[in-house]
Design an enzyme around this catalytic site. Structure first.
Site, PDB file in Angstrom:
ATOM      1  N   SER A  14       0.874  -1.095   0.062  1.00 26.34           N
ATOM      2  CA  SER A  14      -0.054  -0.007   0.003  1.00 26.34           C
ATOM      3  C   SER A  14       0.772   1.162  -0.096  1.00 26.34           C
ATOM      4  CB  SER A  14      -1.022   0.139   1.155  1.00 26.34           C
ATOM      5  OG  SER A  14      -1.694   1.236   1.107  1.00 26.34           O
ATOM      6  N   THR A  61      -9.800  -0.721   2.795  1.00 24.40           N
ATOM      7  CA  THR A  61      -9.429  -1.379   1.388  1.00 24.40           C
ATOM      8  C   THR A  61      -9.760  -2.591   1.543  1.00 24.40           C
ATOM      9  OG1 THR A  61      -7.831  -1.317  -0.174  1.00 24.40           O
ATOM     10  CG2 THR A  61      -6.857  -1.603   1.930  1.00 24.40           C
ATOM     11  N   LYS A  65     -14.359  -3.089   2.351  1.00 24.16           N
ATOM     12  CA  LYS A  65     -15.039  -1.828   1.669  1.00 24.16           C
ATOM     13  C   LYS A  65     -16.763  -1.992   1.955  1.00 24.16           C
ATOM     14  CE  LYS A  65     -11.804   0.316  -1.384  1.00 24.16           C
ATOM     15  NZ  LYS A  65     -11.556   0.747  -2.602  1.00 24.16           N
ATOM     16  N   ASN A  86     -14.668   3.576   1.755  1.00 25.26           N
ATOM     17  CA  ASN A  86     -13.509   3.548   1.795  1.00 25.26           C
ATOM     18  C   ASN A  86     -12.965   4.744   2.946  1.00 25.26           C
ATOM     19  OD1 ASN A  86     -13.657   5.983   0.483  1.00 25.26           O
ATOM     20  ND2 ASN A  86     -11.679   5.665  -0.719  1.00 25.26           N
ATOM     21  N   ASP A 101     -13.118   7.534  -3.133  1.00 26.17           N
ATOM     22  CA  ASP A 101     -12.952   6.830  -4.543  1.00 26.17           C
ATOM     23  C   ASP A 101     -13.688   7.517  -5.511  1.00 26.17           C
ATOM     24  OD1 ASP A 101     -11.077   5.023  -3.631  1.00 26.17           O
ATOM     25  OD2 ASP A 101     -12.416   3.205  -3.241  1.00 26.17           O
ATOM     26  N   ALA A 129     -13.458  -0.614  -5.751  1.00 22.61           N
ATOM     27  CA  ALA A 129     -12.859   0.295  -6.699  1.00 22.61           C
ATOM     28  C   ALA A 129     -13.839   0.546  -7.988  1.00 22.61           C
ATOM     29  CB  ALA A 129     -11.605   0.363  -7.245  1.00 22.61           C
ATOM     30  N   GLY A 219      -3.614   5.684 -12.406  1.00 25.24           N
ATOM     31  CA  GLY A 219      -4.518   5.981 -11.380  1.00 25.24           C
ATOM     32  C   GLY A 219      -3.768   6.783 -10.245  1.00 25.24           C
TER      33      GLY A 219
END
Length: 469
Positions: A14, A61, A65, A86, A101, A129, A219
């Site tokens: 992460s 995460t 979620k 999130n 997100d 996501a 991203g």
């Protein structure tokens, strides 16, 4: 100190901690951010820590979620519509959940000025996501299709995708993420026929999918904005004004080779320019110096010289060297002051005395038969680097402790170094009043021809301009 964290199952890769640490630094907040690997049955206990004031907020995460929603008091309309949370925070004694997100992807669409209205949008993947991304596209008027390897009645398969006309293609799967950088979730044919291709992966910065599609829409911006939106909720302030500066830093950091990234990822850094070097130079706190060059041969040569000198004089040691289309060289930081420090420029006599000591140390290295050498005017071998004042470092006792820049060590006439030393001496002192004294202390006679040979006309012009200011 405030405490924040990320709840998830496997968090070793992460980048959330890095991002939030940079945000804390930008806003001057005394806070920390922790990666909290936990099991599903522990979620309630972590939410209770927010109620008790031990934590001020959490990000959430994979794979929690959706599951985290069972432990919250209030879930906002946006997160309910998406079906996942999130970001968690406390407000008026209640634990709230939202989804940033959504904000991250929405701002990404705006950044790249993508027209979604009535466009056929295909989203690869069905995780948390993808739910937020589908909702953004729908809210902007897009016609959305979720693509899955095991589709249910509301989804389509990758085989079905072959036959479709694709306006917008968004990858939310991990396929193509480092280290599996040669993988793509779809064929070259599909990548090419899609009019717009986006990938929420940001490491590498251009996945195979994006390369095939000739797209650069990764991203990273989404990742940054979702973190900023979470911090805005937690801190109650507007942070978008910091977005461009943080993005610039993160982009540089996350695009580093993994061997180097893993060493410096938790350190603050700043860009520096040493002497007249053409390399990009970055200082990581007081621990490492990173040089990046498109001249692979030159930077590798510098590493060889640092390795040779490291056990003979105090100074930096090699840590990591990686070649891609550019060379990346990480060294330990030299602890000391450069000869361009104020304490030397305010005392030219001390500066001359210190330069003399440095030259004596370098001449003393002749006994080691350095494989990288040139011959000075006295016929002795002279081990050297670029003798510009900002490049030479000494300790508090004014003893030589190393060079920042060694890329030209052992190359050419020794007058290359003396010429640049004289130029740098006069340039930094803003006077040539002490030049003869420096030459006398070094036992040298000015060689005008060599000086003009090695110092470009524009640098001589800089001397004149500098003294006129």
């Amino acid at each position: 100190m405030k405490h924040f964290g990320l709840l998830g199952e496997h968090l070793s890769h992460s980048y959330s901690k890095i991002i939030h640490q940079y945000i804390f630094k930008e806003i001057g907040l005394d806070a920390d951010y922790r990666l909290i690997e936990c099991q599903e049955q522990e979620l309630k206990d972590w939410i209770d820590q927010i109620r008790q004031g031990k934590f001020s907020g959490f990000n959430v995460t994979i794979p929690y979620k959706k599951k985290i929603m069972d432990y919250l008091d209030i879930i906002d309309e946006k997160a309910l519509k998406i079906g996942s949370v999130n970001t968690v925070y406390l407000l008026n004694g209640k634990v709230h959940g939202t989804n940033t997100d959504y904000d991250g992807f929405l701002e990404t669409i705006k950044k790249y000025q993508i027209d979604v209205w009535q466009k056929d949008c295909y989203i690869l993947g069905t995780g948390g996501a993808s739910l937020a991304i589908v909702q953004v596209l729908k809210d902007l008027g897009g016609i959305c299709y979720t693509v899955s390897r095991t589709p249910d009645e509301t989804q389509i398969s990758y085989q079905d995708l072959q036959k479709k006309s694709i306006d917008i293609l968004v990858n939310t799967t991990p396929v193509g993420m480092y280290p599996n950088v040669l993988a793509s979730p779809v064929s070259l044919e599909i990548s090419k026929k899609a009019k717009v291709v986006m990938d929420i992966i940001f490491n590498p910065h251009q996945t195979k999918l994006l390369k095939d599609a000739e797209s650069n829409m990764n991203g990273l911006y989404m990742l940054l904005i979702q973190a900023i939106r979470a911090e805005e909720i937690w801190q109650g302030i507007n942070l978008m004004i910091y977005a461009d500066e943080i993005l610039k830093k993160l982009k540089f950091l996350l695009e580093l080779p993994k061997e180097i990234f893993d060493i410096v990822k938790d350190l603050n850094f700043n860009k520096d320019q040493i002497g007249c070097s053409e390399d990009s130079v970055y200082l990581f706190e007081n621990q490492y110096i990173l040089k990046i060059s498109s001249d692979l041969k030159l930077l590798k040569r510098e590493k060889e010289r640092v390795d040779w000198l490291s056990d003979k004089i105090l100074g930096s040691k090699s840590v990591a060297y990686v070649e891609t289309d550019r060379a990346y060289y990480l060294r330990t930081m030299i602890h000391g002051d450069s000869l361009s420090a104020k304490r030397f420029l305010d005392n030219p006599l001390l500066l001359i005395k210190t330069i003399k000591k440095v030259i004596e140390v370098l001449r003393g290295l002749d006994q080691y038969h350095c494989p990288y050498h040139s011959t000075d005017s006295l016929g002795n071998y002279f081990v050297h680097g670029d003798l510009c004042l900002p490049n030479i470092f000494v300790d508090q006792q004014n003893n030589f402790c190393g060079f920042i820049d060694l890329d030209n060590a052992g190359v050419g006439d020794v007058w290359y170094d003396y010429a640049w030393l004289l130029w740098s001496f006069e340039y930094n002192l803003k006077t040539n009043h002490y030049n003869n004294l420096l030459l006398e202390n070094l036992g040298l006679i000015m060689d005008e021809q060599s000086y003009l040979k090695y110092i470009p006309a524009e640098n001589i012009a800089r001397l004149k301009e500098d003294k006129e200011e």
